[in-house]
Write a protein that holds these residues in place. Structure first.
Motif, PDB file in Angstrom:
ATOM      1  N   LEU A  61       9.982  11.678  -0.183  1.00  0.00           N
ATOM      2  CA  LEU A  61       9.362  11.543  -1.755  1.00  0.00           C
ATOM      3  C   LEU A  61       7.770  11.331  -1.614  1.00  0.00           C
ATOM      4  O   LEU A  61       7.029  11.868  -2.250  1.00  0.00           O
ATOM      5  CB  LEU A  61      10.078  10.552  -2.416  1.00  0.00           C
ATOM      6  CG  LEU A  61       9.893  10.481  -3.771  1.00  0.00           C
ATOM      7  CD1 LEU A  61      10.718  11.724  -4.451  1.00  0.00           C
ATOM      8  CD2 LEU A  61      10.658   9.444  -4.389  1.00  0.00           C
ATOM      9  N   SER A  62       7.490  10.584  -0.334  1.00  0.00           N
ATOM     10  CA  SER A  62       5.940  10.625  -0.272  1.00  0.00           C
ATOM     11  C   SER A  62       5.513  12.030  -0.038  1.00  0.00           C
ATOM     12  O   SER A  62       4.310  12.101  -0.423  1.00  0.00           O
ATOM     13  CB  SER A  62       5.807   9.481   0.798  1.00  0.00           C
ATOM     14  OG  SER A  62       4.339   9.678   1.073  1.00  0.00           O
ATOM     15  N   PRO A 114       3.124   1.649 -11.974  1.00  0.00           N
ATOM     16  CA  PRO A 114       2.705   0.175 -11.520  1.00  0.00           C
ATOM     17  C   PRO A 114       1.308   0.549 -10.577  1.00  0.00           C
ATOM     18  O   PRO A 114       0.985   1.525 -10.164  1.00  0.00           O
ATOM     19  CB  PRO A 114       3.710   0.105 -10.621  1.00  0.00           C
ATOM     20  CG  PRO A 114       4.823   1.410 -10.804  1.00  0.00           C
ATOM     21  CD  PRO A 114       4.231   2.277 -11.533  1.00  0.00           C
ATOM     22  N   ALA A 115       0.724  -0.682 -10.206  1.00  0.00           N
ATOM     23  CA  ALA A 115      -0.492  -0.551  -9.504  1.00  0.00           C
ATOM     24  C   ALA A 115      -0.118  -0.449  -8.156  1.00  0.00           C
ATOM     25  O   ALA A 115       0.763  -0.977  -7.575  1.00  0.00           O
ATOM     26  CB  ALA A 115      -1.347  -2.095  -9.946  1.00  0.00           C
ATOM     27  N   ILE A 116      -1.232   0.255  -7.606  1.00  0.00           N
ATOM     28  CA  ILE A 116      -1.122   0.232  -6.084  1.00  0.00           C
ATOM     29  C   ILE A 116      -1.959  -0.638  -5.525  1.00  0.00           C
ATOM     30  O   ILE A 116      -3.069  -0.869  -5.833  1.00  0.00           O
ATOM     31  CB  ILE A 116      -1.800   1.722  -5.557  1.00  0.00           C
ATOM     32  CG1 ILE A 116      -0.851   2.753  -6.152  1.00  0.00           C
ATOM     33  CG2 ILE A 116      -1.688   1.867  -3.949  1.00  0.00           C
ATOM     34  CD1 ILE A 116      -1.385   4.382  -5.886  1.00  0.00           C
ATOM     35  N   PRO A 117      -1.478  -1.346  -4.572  1.00  0.00           N
ATOM     36  CA  PRO A 117      -2.417  -2.548  -3.898  1.00  0.00           C
ATOM     37  C   PRO A 117      -3.460  -1.975  -3.533  1.00  0.00           C
ATOM     38  O   PRO A 117      -3.723  -0.964  -2.915  1.00  0.00           O
ATOM     39  CB  PRO A 117      -1.413  -3.122  -2.667  1.00  0.00           C
ATOM     40  CG  PRO A 117      -0.078  -2.704  -3.150  1.00  0.00           C
ATOM     41  CD  PRO A 117      -0.141  -1.401  -3.803  1.00  0.00           C
ATOM     42  N   PRO A 118      -4.761  -2.874  -3.565  1.00  0.00           N
ATOM     43  CA  PRO A 118      -6.018  -2.667  -3.156  1.00  0.00           C
ATOM     44  C   PRO A 118      -5.807  -2.070  -1.717  1.00  0.00           C
ATOM     45  O   PRO A 118      -5.409  -2.797  -0.778  1.00  0.00           O
ATOM     46  CB  PRO A 118      -6.855  -3.565  -3.501  1.00  0.00           C
ATOM     47  CG  PRO A 118      -6.053  -4.540  -4.475  1.00  0.00           C
ATOM     48  CD  PRO A 118      -4.394  -4.097  -4.128  1.00  0.00           C
ATOM     49  N   GLY A 119      -6.818  -1.038  -1.452  1.00  0.00           N
ATOM     50  CA  GLY A 119      -6.800  -0.549  -0.332  1.00  0.00           C
ATOM     51  C   GLY A 119      -5.733   0.485   0.563  1.00  0.00           C
ATOM     52  O   GLY A 119      -6.045   0.732   1.494  1.00  0.00           O
ATOM     53  N   GLN A 120      -4.796   0.692  -0.369  1.00  0.00           N
ATOM     54  CA  GLN A 120      -3.696   1.864   0.078  1.00  0.00           C
ATOM     55  C   GLN A 120      -3.711   2.795  -0.872  1.00  0.00           C
ATOM     56  O   GLN A 120      -4.364   2.856  -1.851  1.00  0.00           O
ATOM     57  CB  GLN A 120      -2.379   1.095  -0.166  1.00  0.00           C
ATOM     58  CG  GLN A 120      -2.314  -0.298   0.691  1.00  0.00           C
ATOM     59  CD  GLN A 120      -0.658  -0.886   0.624  1.00  0.00           C
ATOM     60  OE1 GLN A 120       0.148  -0.252  -0.300  1.00  0.00           O
ATOM     61  NE2 GLN A 120      -0.336  -1.859   1.117  1.00  0.00           N
ATOM     62  N   GLU A 153      -0.895   4.621  -1.249  1.00  0.00           N
ATOM     63  CA  GLU A 153       0.613   4.807  -1.750  1.00  0.00           C
ATOM     64  C   GLU A 153       1.292   3.774  -1.640  1.00  0.00           C
ATOM     65  O   GLU A 153       0.769   2.635  -0.870  1.00  0.00           O
ATOM     66  CB  GLU A 153       0.923   5.920  -0.696  1.00  0.00           C
ATOM     67  CG  GLU A 153       2.548   5.982  -1.042  1.00  0.00           C
ATOM     68  CD  GLU A 153       3.265   7.161  -0.094  1.00  0.00           C
ATOM     69  OE1 GLU A 153       2.771   8.151  -0.049  1.00  0.00           O
ATOM     70  OE2 GLU A 153       3.921   6.751   0.661  1.00  0.00           O
ATOM     71  N   ALA A 154       2.279   3.483  -2.644  1.00  0.00           N
ATOM     72  CA  ALA A 154       3.300   2.383  -2.697  1.00  0.00           C
ATOM     73  C   ALA A 154       4.454   2.739  -3.154  1.00  0.00           C
ATOM     74  O   ALA A 154       4.609   3.982  -3.592  1.00  0.00           O
ATOM     75  CB  ALA A 154       2.479   1.405  -3.481  1.00  0.00           C
ATOM     76  N   HIS A 155       5.644   2.069  -2.694  1.00  0.00           N
ATOM     77  CA  HIS A 155       6.788   2.432  -3.107  1.00  0.00           C
ATOM     78  C   HIS A 155       7.736   1.134  -3.726  1.00  0.00           C
ATOM     79  O   HIS A 155       7.446   0.072  -3.102  1.00  0.00           O
ATOM     80  CB  HIS A 155       7.639   3.296  -2.073  1.00  0.00           C
ATOM     81  CG  HIS A 155       7.926   2.647  -0.916  1.00  0.00           C
ATOM     82  ND1 HIS A 155       7.146   2.549   0.087  1.00  0.00           N
ATOM     83  CD2 HIS A 155       9.305   1.902  -0.525  1.00  0.00           C
ATOM     84  CE1 HIS A 155       7.846   1.869   1.096  1.00  0.00           C
ATOM     85  NE2 HIS A 155       9.051   1.368   0.638  1.00  0.00           N
ATOM     86  N   TRP A 156       8.521   1.472  -4.306  1.00  0.00           N
ATOM     87  CA  TRP A 156       9.620   0.428  -4.992  1.00  0.00           C
ATOM     88  C   TRP A 156      10.984   0.932  -5.066  1.00  0.00           C
ATOM     89  O   TRP A 156      11.137   1.890  -5.612  1.00  0.00           O
ATOM     90  CB  TRP A 156       8.997  -0.144  -6.272  1.00  0.00           C
ATOM     91  CG  TRP A 156       7.633  -0.826  -6.126  1.00  0.00           C
ATOM     92  CD1 TRP A 156       7.319  -2.242  -5.940  1.00  0.00           C
ATOM     93  CD2 TRP A 156       6.660  -0.286  -6.446  1.00  0.00           C
ATOM     94  NE1 TRP A 156       5.980  -2.565  -6.013  1.00  0.00           N
ATOM     95  CE2 TRP A 156       5.263  -1.168  -6.271  1.00  0.00           C
ATOM     96  CE3 TRP A 156       6.258   1.114  -6.877  1.00  0.00           C
ATOM     97  CZ2 TRP A 156       4.000  -0.886  -6.446  1.00  0.00           C
ATOM     98  CZ3 TRP A 156       4.759   1.397  -6.845  1.00  0.00           C
ATOM     99  CH2 TRP A 156       3.871   0.385  -6.891  1.00  0.00           C
ATOM    100  N   PHE A 157      12.096  -0.004  -4.613  1.00  0.00           N
ATOM    101  CA  PHE A 157      13.164   0.425  -4.874  1.00  0.00           C
ATOM    102  C   PHE A 157      13.562  -0.464  -6.172  1.00  0.00           C
ATOM    103  O   PHE A 157      13.533  -1.357  -6.178  1.00  0.00           O
ATOM    104  CB  PHE A 157      14.351   0.049  -4.234  1.00  0.00           C
ATOM    105  CG  PHE A 157      14.080   1.080  -2.859  1.00  0.00           C
ATOM    106  CD1 PHE A 157      14.920   2.078  -2.855  1.00  0.00           C
ATOM    107  CD2 PHE A 157      13.408   0.865  -1.734  1.00  0.00           C
ATOM    108  CE1 PHE A 157      14.898   3.238  -1.650  1.00  0.00           C
ATOM    109  CE2 PHE A 157      13.413   1.795  -0.806  1.00  0.00           C
ATOM    110  CZ  PHE A 157      14.248   2.946  -0.861  1.00  0.00           C
ATOM    111  N   LYS A 158      14.074   0.201  -7.322  1.00  0.00           N
ATOM    112  CA  LYS A 158      14.223  -0.553  -8.557  1.00  0.00           C
ATOM    113  C   LYS A 158      15.626  -0.011  -9.022  1.00  0.00           C
ATOM    114  O   LYS A 158      15.637   1.182  -9.361  1.00  0.00           O
ATOM    115  CB  LYS A 158      13.215  -0.574  -9.669  1.00  0.00           C
ATOM    116  CG  LYS A 158      13.415  -1.031 -10.964  1.00  0.00           C
ATOM    117  CD  LYS A 158      12.105  -0.889 -11.937  1.00  0.00           C
ATOM    118  CE  LYS A 158      12.427  -1.555 -13.279  1.00  0.00           C
ATOM    119  NZ  LYS A 158      11.218  -1.400 -14.030  1.00  0.00           N
TER     120      LYS A 158
END
Length: 138
Positions: free
Chosen positions: A33-34, A97-103, A105-110
């Motif tokens: 997915l990324s 959703p916000a991407i953490p600073p310095g990244q 990309e981010a992912h979550w399972f919900k």
């Protein structure tokens, strides 16, 4: 007694294999997915540079070839939708959703979904700051 110990050892080994398969499967889902988010973002750069939401939406509509993708979107730095894609019958709303600073990309399972959010980069920097592509899958 030996049968009980052997059975317990076999059960433990099976549990470890199942856990490894689950973790590996989830990592593969995130990786795939990324890549799709990166491709969609890269293909949308010209639409973003020329402020053409219709072209960006046409780019996102190519995601219908992936049956597991429920919805995707491109958001402005103000978290407003620039272009959206929803699979037929998908009534879910996309939130950013916000991407953490310095990244990038981010992912979550919900629930039963995976959400990948990736910043769009052009020549190693965002065409506009913090532009993101979130993609939901089931």
């Amino acid at each position: 007694m030996n049968i009980l110990v052997s059975g317990a050892g076999l059960f433990l080994c099976c549990a470890v294999f199942v856990a490894y398969d689950v973790v590996s499967f989830r990592e593969a889902m995130v990786h795939n997915l990324s890549i799709q988010a990166q491709i969609a973002g890269s293909d949308s750069v010209s639409a973003l540079l020329f402020n053409d939401p219709q072209a960006a939406q046409n780019t996102l509509s190519a995601l219908k070839a992936a049956p597991n993708i429920v919805s995707a979107g491109i958001y402005t730095p103000e978290s407003r939708p620039f272009a959206m894609y929803r699979r037929d019958g998908a009534g879910e709303s996309l939130s950013l959703p916000a991407i953490p600073p310095g990244q990038i990309e981010a992912h979550w399972f919900k629930d039963s979904h995976l959400l990948v959010v990736r910043k769009i980069l052009f020549q190693e920097k965002p065409p506009v700051p913090s532009l993101s592509v979130p993609i939901y899958t089931r």
